[in-house]
Design an enzyme around this catalytic site. Structure first.
Site, mmCIF file in Angstrom:
data_model
loop_
_atom_site.group_PDB
_atom_site.id
_atom_site.type_symbol
_atom_site.label_atom_id
_atom_site.label_comp_id
_atom_site.label_asym_id
_atom_site.label_seq_id
_atom_site.Cartn_x
_atom_site.Cartn_y
_atom_site.Cartn_z
ATOM 1 N N PRO A 139 1.415 -1.567 0.101
ATOM 2 C CA PRO A 139 -0.072 0.011 -0.081
ATOM 3 C C PRO A 139 0.540 0.771 0.313
ATOM 4 C CG PRO A 139 -0.936 -1.473 1.138
ATOM 5 C CD PRO A 139 0.493 -2.683 0.907
ATOM 6 N N ILE A 348 -13.374 9.023 -33.043
ATOM 7 C CA ILE A 348 -13.301 8.977 -34.294
ATOM 8 C C ILE A 348 -14.577 8.270 -34.116
ATOM 9 C CG2 ILE A 348 -12.382 7.315 -36.126
ATOM 10 C CD1 ILE A 348 -10.033 8.014 -36.043
ATOM 11 N N GLU A 374 3.384 -2.789 -13.319
ATOM 12 C CA GLU A 374 4.892 -3.033 -13.583
ATOM 13 C C GLU A 374 5.827 -1.774 -13.844
ATOM 14 O OE1 GLU A 374 6.148 -6.414 -15.986
ATOM 15 O OE2 GLU A 374 3.806 -7.560 -15.650
ATOM 16 N N THR A 376 5.575 2.863 -13.447
ATOM 17 C CA THR A 376 5.053 3.999 -14.223
ATOM 18 C C THR A 376 5.364 4.316 -15.625
ATOM 19 O OG1 THR A 376 6.032 5.409 -12.564
ATOM 20 C CG2 THR A 376 3.625 4.594 -11.670
ATOM 21 N N SER A 377 4.687 5.285 -16.001
ATOM 22 C CA SER A 377 5.908 5.934 -16.766
ATOM 23 C C SER A 377 6.685 6.857 -16.851
ATOM 24 C CB SER A 377 4.713 7.202 -18.194
ATOM 25 O OG SER A 377 3.965 5.618 -18.981
HETATM 26 C C1 LIG Z 1 -4.285 -3.555 -12.369
HETATM 27 C C2 LIG Z 1 -3.152 -3.665 -11.122
HETATM 28 C C3 LIG Z 1 -2.572 -4.841 -11.554
HETATM 29 C C4 LIG Z 1 -1.576 -4.671 -10.718
HETATM 30 N N1 LIG Z 1 -0.622 -6.098 -10.696
HETATM 31 C C5 LIG Z 1 0.561 -6.406 -9.765
HETATM 32 C C6 LIG Z 1 0.797 -7.373 -9.588
HETATM 33 O O1 LIG Z 1 0.716 -7.931 -10.031
HETATM 34 N N2 LIG Z 1 2.248 -6.948 -9.156
HETATM 35 C C7 LIG Z 1 2.256 -6.350 -7.769
HETATM 36 O O2 LIG Z 1 3.299 -6.570 -7.345
HETATM 37 N N3 LIG Z 1 2.252 -5.218 -8.261
HETATM 38 C C8 LIG Z 1 1.374 -4.628 -9.107
HETATM 39 N N4 LIG Z 1 0.679 -3.554 -9.148
HETATM 40 C C9 LIG Z 1 0.939 -2.772 -8.497
HETATM 41 C C10 LIG Z 1 1.970 -1.207 -10.240
HETATM 42 O O3 LIG Z 1 2.596 -2.033 -10.065
HETATM 43 C C11 LIG Z 1 1.591 -0.011 -8.349
HETATM 44 O O4 LIG Z 1 0.914 0.889 -9.002
HETATM 45 C C12 LIG Z 1 3.272 0.760 -9.959
HETATM 46 O O5 LIG Z 1 4.722 0.654 -9.495
HETATM 47 C C13 LIG Z 1 3.180 2.495 -8.827
HETATM 48 O O6 LIG Z 1 3.184 1.756 -8.125
HETATM 49 P P1 LIG Z 1 1.793 2.997 -6.957
HETATM 50 O O7 LIG Z 1 0.082 3.000 -7.650
HETATM 51 O O8 LIG Z 1 1.882 3.049 -5.432
HETATM 52 O O9 LIG Z 1 2.036 4.261 -7.012
HETATM 53 P P2 LIG Z 1 3.289 5.141 -6.702
HETATM 54 O O10 LIG Z 1 4.293 4.993 -6.752
HETATM 55 O O11 LIG Z 1 2.658 5.686 -5.507
HETATM 56 O O12 LIG Z 1 3.056 6.805 -7.772
HETATM 57 C C14 LIG Z 1 2.637 7.379 -7.732
HETATM 58 C C15 LIG Z 1 2.749 8.452 -8.949
HETATM 59 O O13 LIG Z 1 3.764 9.339 -8.791
HETATM 60 C C16 LIG Z 1 4.780 9.015 -10.183
HETATM 61 N N5 LIG Z 1 6.133 8.712 -8.927
HETATM 62 C C17 LIG Z 1 6.517 8.306 -8.318
HETATM 63 N N6 LIG Z 1 7.574 8.043 -7.538
HETATM 64 C C18 LIG Z 1 8.627 8.544 -8.827
HETATM 65 C C19 LIG Z 1 9.930 9.494 -9.019
HETATM 66 N N7 LIG Z 1 11.073 8.770 -8.495
HETATM 67 N N8 LIG Z 1 9.998 10.122 -9.747
HETATM 68 C C20 LIG Z 1 8.749 10.822 -11.175
HETATM 69 N N9 LIG Z 1 7.703 10.155 -10.219
HETATM 70 C C21 LIG Z 1 7.266 9.222 -9.235
HETATM 71 C C22 LIG Z 1 4.651 7.790 -10.046
HETATM 72 O O14 LIG Z 1 5.081 7.561 -11.520
HETATM 73 C C23 LIG Z 1 3.123 7.921 -10.390
HETATM 74 O O15 LIG Z 1 3.156 9.154 -11.686
HETATM 75 C C24 LIG Z 1 -0.393 -3.529 -10.604
HETATM 76 C C25 LIG Z 1 -0.955 -2.246 -10.378
HETATM 77 C C26 LIG Z 1 -2.370 -2.337 -10.605
HETATM 78 C C27 LIG Z 1 -3.140 -0.951 -11.175
#
Ligand SMILES: Cc1cc2nc3c(=O)[nH]c(=O)nc-3n(C[C@H](O)[C@H](O)[C@H](O)COP(=O)(O)OP(=O)(O)OC[C@H]3O[C@@H](n4cnc5c(N)ncnc54)[C@H](O)[C@@H]3O)c2cc1C
Length: 390
Positions: A139, A348, A374, A376-377
């Site tokens: 979380p 479209i 896996e 974020t961008s």
């Molecule tokens: C449908 C779904 C399936 C998933 N399946 C799995 C799974 O099977 N196993 C698993 O382990 N995880 C899984 N995930 C988790 C997923 O990998 C994470 O949601 C993802 O890595 C982003 O973490 P967060 O959601 O905590 O976002 P955060 O890390 O809180 O990021 C929030 C925002 O801050 C930005 N940010 C964070 N750090 C930085 C930085 N250093 N510089 C610039 N920007 C930054 C991020 O890009 C994002 O825009 C899943 C997620 C979803 C939604």
């Protein structure tokens, strides 16, 4: 033929192999009967169709990269990319679940398991008898996963795990999960270990299922660990190396998320192309308006560019080269293209694109996950820039 900008140029051929063509045809034929008729209902009801994955297992799609000796198909990354993108064209949710099962859970055991562990779990996973989960995210630690709070403490000839994992694909329905937990100091990349935990293990509890924007037929849920005891024989590789293993697994996994984005973009594009020729306004098909035909040109070009990056990463992976930068580039670009193309697809289709009568709104909702899961961008850009600047 195409030469990469990499320091170690490779020569790539982009003609599809017979296996890729066979896989694409097989998925199309299967999907007409088993996916397309149900995808809207699964999406509406947020239903995870467990039985479908058993059927996909019979087609060899749940162990695409697993060698034949462990019950898998023994294919390489090009075939895997075709499998994920063809499934995603039909339904992104199913593509996501197949990708997570193959690349993450199954892939981690294949790459880091010992012979006994491979014999024990791979045949069940590769045939789709069992569904796999992979739990890294928590979380409070998503992008910053090295700061995870879930702890594994030495306990006799095993380990006791406590903590909570979040957003886990198949967190409730998975028969087995690879769980990464802290066995050292917070933030120490040599202080985490990978454990295989089977469903039914005391202390492993399913948590809340997420109600999502898209990818609604792919189950995403919490995994709770409360005094969950795991024996030594369930540790993957060396104690302390779980985080480094996970990063390597994500290098491969990101190719599959790139393929997921590719399939979603291709599906949205194909629907748009067809609709633009059928929809008349001002006495002519809307495809005759330059405003629409230019959109189609841009969509098609970006899709082809995605494919080239993905095939480059697949080629590196097949050759056993380090693929961190190439898979991050493919994942970043293809995910963003999936969002752009599916957004233009809705445009479209006009008002009809905004309704559930047509599939483009689903591509639009599903596509967004590709820029998040896996890594974020933004995280992909960090990975790429670090390697460029190192
Ligand atoms: C449908 C779904 C399936 C998933 N399946 C799995 C799974 O099977 N196993 C698993 O382990 N995880 C899984 N995930 C988790 C997923 O990998 C994470 O949601 C993802 O890595 C982003 O973490 P967060 O959601 O905590 O976002 P955060 O890390 O809180 O990021 C929030 C925002 O801050 C930005 N940010 C964070 N750090 C930085 C930085 N250093 N510089 C610039 N920007 C930054 C991020 O890009 C994002 O825009 C899943 C997620 C979803 C939604």
């Amino acid at each position: 033929m195409y030469t990469t900008i990499s320091e170690n140029p490779v020569t790539l051929s982009f003609s599809e192999t017979e296996n890729q063509q066979m896989i694409a045809e097989m998925i199309k034929a299967f999907g007409v009967k088993e996916i397309t008729p149900y995808r809207k209902k699964w999406d509406d009801d947020q239903h995870f169709p467990v039985e479908l994955f058993h059927k996909l297992g019979k087609l060899g799609l749940m162990g695409v990269l697993v060698p034949n000796e462990y019950g898998g198909s023994g294919f390489g990354y090009h075939e895997y990319v075709t499998a994920i993108s063809e499934i995603a064209k039909l339904d992104g949710s199913i593509g996501l679940s197949v990708a997570a099962h193959n690349s993450l859970c199954t892939g981690h055991i294949l790459e880091f398991g010992n012979e006994e562990q491979k014999q024990r779990w791979l045949p069940k996973l590769a045939t789709g008898e069992w569904i796999g989960a992979w739990a890294l995210t928590e979380p409070n630690t998503g992008s910053d996963s090295a700061n995870m709070k879930t702890v594994a403490k030495r306990d006799g000839n095993g380990w006791t795990l406590n903590g909570a994992k979040n957003f886990i694909t198949h967190g409730n329905s998975g028969n087995v999960a690879v769980v990464i937990a802290r066995t050292g100091e917070p933030g120490d990349s040599n202080g985490m270990t990978a454990f295989v935990i089977e469903r039914g293990t005391p202390g492993l509890k399913p948590g809340r299922k997420e109600d999502k924007l898209g990818m609604r037929a792919s189950e995403t849920s919490e995994v709770i660990l409360e005094d969950c005891r795991v024996p030594d024989e369930n540790v993957l590789g060396e104690v302390g190396q779980g985080f480094k293993q996970a990063m390597k697994i994500l290098d491969g996994g990101r190719i599959s998320i790139a393929a997921l984005g590719l399939g979603i973009a291709q599906g949205a594009f194909e629907e748009s192309l067809k609709y633009s020729k059928e929809r008349y306004q001002f006495g002519q098909p809307i495809s005759k308006f330059q405003g629409i035909s230019f959109k189609l040109s841009e969509m098609a070009t970006k899709i082809e560019a995605s494919k080239l990056l993905i095939y480059q990463a697949a080629d590196f992976k097949n050759k056993g080269k380090k693929v961190t930068k190439e898979s991050a580039m493919a994942k970043y670009y293809s995910s963003e293209v999936a969002v752009e193309v599916s957004t233009e697809a809705v445009q479209i289709f006009g008002g009809y694109g905004y309704t559930k009568d047509y599939p483009v709104e689903k591509y639009y909702r599903d596509s967004k996950l590709c820029t998040i899961g896996e890594g974020t961008s933004e995280i992909q850009k960090i990975v790429i820039s670090r390697l460029l600047l190192s």
